[in-house]
Write a protein that holds these residues in place. Structure first.
Motif, short mmCIF file in Angstrom:
data_model
loop_
_atom_site.label_atom_id
_atom_site.label_comp_id
_atom_site.label_asym_id
_atom_site.label_seq_id
_atom_site.Cartn_x
_atom_site.Cartn_y
_atom_site.Cartn_z
N PHE A 1 -25.55 -11.04 8.45
CA PHE A 1 -25.36 -10.74 7.02
C PHE A 1 -26.61 -11.12 6.24
O PHE A 1 -27.18 -12.20 6.44
N GLN A 2 -27.04 -10.22 5.35
CA GLN A 2 -28.21 -10.49 4.49
C GLN A 2 -27.76 -10.93 3.12
O GLN A 2 -26.92 -10.27 2.49
N LEU A 3 -28.36 -12.01 2.67
CA LEU A 3 -27.95 -12.58 1.38
C LEU A 3 -29.05 -12.42 0.33
O LEU A 3 -30.21 -12.77 0.57
N TYR A 4 -28.66 -11.88 -0.82
CA TYR A 4 -29.50 -11.98 -2.03
C TYR A 4 -28.93 -13.12 -2.84
O TYR A 4 -27.70 -13.20 -3.04
N VAL A 5 -29.80 -14.01 -3.32
CA VAL A 5 -29.29 -15.13 -4.11
C VAL A 5 -29.16 -14.67 -5.57
O VAL A 5 -30.16 -14.43 -6.23
N ARG B 1 -23.89 -18.49 -8.81
CA ARG B 1 -23.85 -19.22 -7.54
C ARG B 1 -22.44 -19.27 -6.93
O ARG B 1 -22.30 -19.42 -5.72
N ASP B 2 -21.40 -19.14 -7.77
CA ASP B 2 -20.05 -19.07 -7.21
C ASP B 2 -19.93 -17.84 -6.31
O ASP B 2 -19.32 -17.88 -5.25
N PHE B 3 -20.52 -16.76 -6.79
CA PHE B 3 -20.49 -15.52 -6.02
C PHE B 3 -21.25 -15.70 -4.70
O PHE B 3 -20.79 -15.25 -3.64
N VAL B 4 -22.40 -16.40 -4.77
CA VAL B 4 -23.19 -16.63 -3.55
C VAL B 4 -22.38 -17.46 -2.55
O VAL B 4 -22.30 -17.14 -1.36
N ASN B 5 -21.75 -18.52 -3.05
CA ASN B 5 -20.91 -19.36 -2.17
C ASN B 5 -19.80 -18.53 -1.54
O ASN B 5 -19.49 -18.66 -0.35
N LEU C 1 -31.80 -14.38 4.84
CA LEU C 1 -31.94 -14.68 3.41
C LEU C 1 -33.20 -13.99 2.88
O LEU C 1 -34.32 -14.30 3.32
N THR C 2 -33.01 -13.07 1.97
CA THR C 2 -34.15 -12.29 1.46
C THR C 2 -34.83 -13.02 0.30
O THR C 2 -34.17 -13.37 -0.69
N LEU D 1 -35.42 -18.59 -8.13
CA LEU D 1 -35.13 -18.98 -6.74
C LEU D 1 -36.28 -19.84 -6.19
O LEU D 1 -37.46 -19.52 -6.39
N SER D 2 -35.94 -20.95 -5.50
CA SER D 2 -36.98 -21.88 -5.04
C SER D 2 -36.70 -22.33 -3.60
O SER D 2 -35.62 -22.07 -3.06
N TRP D 3 -37.66 -23.05 -3.02
CA TRP D 3 -37.48 -23.58 -1.65
C TRP D 3 -36.27 -24.50 -1.60
O TRP D 3 -35.63 -24.64 -0.57
N LYS D 4 -36.00 -25.21 -2.73
CA LYS D 4 -34.82 -26.11 -2.76
C LYS D 4 -33.53 -25.30 -2.54
O LYS D 4 -32.62 -25.77 -1.86
N ASP D 5 -33.48 -24.11 -3.15
CA ASP D 5 -32.29 -23.26 -2.96
C ASP D 5 -32.13 -22.87 -1.49
O ASP D 5 -31.02 -22.77 -0.99
N VAL D 6 -33.28 -22.64 -0.82
CA VAL D 6 -33.21 -22.26 0.59
C VAL D 6 -32.55 -23.39 1.38
O VAL D 6 -31.70 -23.16 2.25
N GLU D 7 -32.94 -24.63 1.06
CA GLU D 7 -32.35 -25.78 1.77
C GLU D 7 -30.85 -25.87 1.51
O GLU D 7 -30.06 -26.12 2.41
N TRP D 8 -30.47 -25.62 0.23
CA TRP D 8 -29.05 -25.66 -0.13
C TRP D 8 -28.27 -24.59 0.65
O TRP D 8 -27.20 -24.86 1.20
N ILE D 9 -28.85 -23.40 0.75
CA ILE D 9 -28.17 -22.31 1.46
C ILE D 9 -28.06 -22.63 2.96
O ILE D 9 -27.04 -22.39 3.58
N LYS D 10 -29.14 -23.20 3.50
CA LYS D 10 -29.11 -23.54 4.93
C LYS D 10 -27.95 -24.51 5.20
O LYS D 10 -27.22 -24.36 6.17
N GLU D 11 -27.81 -25.48 4.30
CA GLU D 11 -26.76 -26.48 4.50
C GLU D 11 -25.37 -25.84 4.38
O GLU D 11 -24.49 -26.05 5.20
N ARG D 12 -25.20 -25.04 3.34
CA ARG D 12 -23.90 -24.41 3.10
C ARG D 12 -23.52 -23.46 4.26
O ARG D 12 -22.38 -23.40 4.67
N TRP D 13 -24.52 -22.74 4.76
CA TRP D 13 -24.27 -21.76 5.83
C TRP D 13 -24.02 -22.46 7.17
O TRP D 13 -23.07 -22.16 7.88
N GLY D 14 -24.94 -23.36 7.54
CA GLY D 14 -24.75 -24.17 8.74
C GLY D 14 -24.99 -23.45 10.06
O GLY D 14 -24.83 -24.05 11.12
N GLY D 15 -25.37 -22.18 10.03
CA GLY D 15 -25.63 -21.44 11.28
C GLY D 15 -27.09 -20.99 11.35
O GLY D 15 -27.96 -21.54 10.66
#
Ligand code: FNR
Length: 377
Positions: free
Chosen positions: A127-131, A135-139, A155-156, A233-247
């Motif tokens: 799945f490809q994600l646009y942020v 953010r509720d929608f992203v989650n 993650l694009t 969108l920032s590198w911090k968001d990428v870290e947040w997404i990585k954690e939320r996704w977990g895969g």
């Protein structure tokens, strides 16, 4: 279909079958389209070394992308509005990819939803994600992708702001599509496309309508999408997404060595050297020109993939030789889909596989996993 031997043949067929505004949507780049052209042209400048009298039996294109087995190092790239090239386009392309043993990547901006695609596939897709700012929608998207069993998140990063495509503006193509008499005429001249489209209910953005807050119809969707891409969108968001996704996480849209080095801190599993198929920054280098520089900068620490301009198996071979562990095709599979639905996508993949297999052998290699810069002249 006539005799289809190349991706260019599929493109010609698609142009005959898909209404102009949707064909042009696929077949366009940003502004002067110089980067779009460079993506294709720069492949032609790279030459392969012809070798002889090497044992060419028992060849294999099989390899892995982010630890997952693939029958060849080619995935289907995420593309928005794919269900407008052909009715139920994402479901058909996902099925074709699954049967072929290559990953299918569903775009956030798809017509068929995550659940639609999950309902017709039996193996995990990506799945490809646009942020989005919401953010509720992203989650919610991340949770739905997890629930559907998606095995990688792409993650694009190169669409914080939308590049301009003149063809779309001239055609009056908006997101979501609003049909004028001109559009209706364009569709009327493509009766097969219309018949297929009349049989499906999937004609809007399946991941968004009914899932984002206050988006229930085409007009609320229109204003929502217009202001949703997040310029902060920032590198911090990428870290947040990585954690939320977990895969498995793949970062798409890296075209610069400095950004490639910065991406290492996120712990992503792979990066895709990409300029969005020349649809964003016109005047940027082609992906294939940047690939070896990025591989040299970070290739020993993260898996490097690439996309942009691949139109043949020889192109895939050149990208692999320059260090790509995997590649993605966007337009080649869209042309196949527009030309002949699911069978057209399979045909696109078969063309690329055959070209890659024969060319690899003529370069004196039996295994794609043994291909390196030594096959380049
Ligand atoms: C794209 N691309 C894209 N990328 C992404 O991350 N999300 C998306 O929704 C889309 N949408 C999209 C629509 C269309 C019509 C095209 C052609 C491309 C970019 C895509 O994933 C990929 O980077 C390029 O298509 C690769 O270039 P080629 O293979 O089309 O030359």
């Amino acid at each position: 279909m006539g005799k289809i031997l190349t991706i260019a043949d599929l493109k010609q067929q698609a142009q005959r079958r898909v209404p102009k505004m949707f064909f042009d949507y696929a077949d366009s780049g940003a502004w002067t389209e110089s980067t779009y052209r460079a993506n294709e042209d720069d492949f032609a400048k790279i030459k392969l070394r012809q070798r002889v009298l090497v044992d060419m039996t028992d060849r294999s294109l099989a390899t892995e992308m982010v630890g997952q087995k693939v029958s060849m190092p080619v995935a289907l790239a995420p593309t928005g509005l794919t269900g407008m090239q052909h009715a139920d386009g994402e479901m058909l392309a996902a099925k074709a990819a699954e049967e072929f043993g290559v990953p299918f990547t569903l775009s956030t901006m798809s017509i068929c939803s995550i659940e639609d695609v999950a309902s017709v596939t039996s193996k995990p897709f990506w799945f490809q994600l646009y942020v989005m700012k919401d953010r509720d929608f992203v989650n919610n998207l991340i949770d739905r992708a997890k629930a559907a069993g998606c095995s990688a998140l792409v993650l694009t990063l190169d669409l914080q702001i939308l590049g301009q495509r003149h063809k779309d503006l001239r055609n009056g193509l908006s997101a979501p599509p609003k049909f004028t008499p001109k559009h209706i005429w364009q569709m009327a001249t493509r009766p097969k496309w219309c018949l297929d489209m009349a049989r499906t209910k999937r004609r809007s953005f399946g991941n968004i309508v009914g899932h984002a807050k206050n988006v229930s119809d085409l007009s609320s969707l229109s204003s929502w999408t217009a202001e949703q891409f997040d310029p902060r969108l920032s590198w911090k968001d990428v870290e947040w997404i990585k954690e939320r996704w977990g895969g498995k996480l793949i970062l798409k849209g890296i075209l610069d060595e400095e950004d490639a080095r910065a991406s290492l801190d996120t712990g992503a599993d792979a990066i895709i050297v990409s300029n969005h198929g020349g649809r964003q920054l016109d005047g940027a280098h082609s992906s294939i020109a940047m690939l070896p520089k990025i591989v040299d900068a970070v290739g020993d620490r993260v898996e490097v993939h690439m996309d942009g301009g691949i139109r043949s198996g020889q192109d895939v071979l050149k990208a692999v030789a320059l260090g790509a562990k995997g590649t993605y095709i966007g337009r080649p599979f869209l042309y196949g889909l527009g030309a002949d639905g699911k069978q057209g996508v399979t045909t696109a993949l078969e063309i690329i596989r055959k070209e890659m297999d024969i060319s690899m052998a003529l370069c004196g290699k039996r295994l794609i996993t043994d291909v390196d810069r030594s096959i380049l002249a």
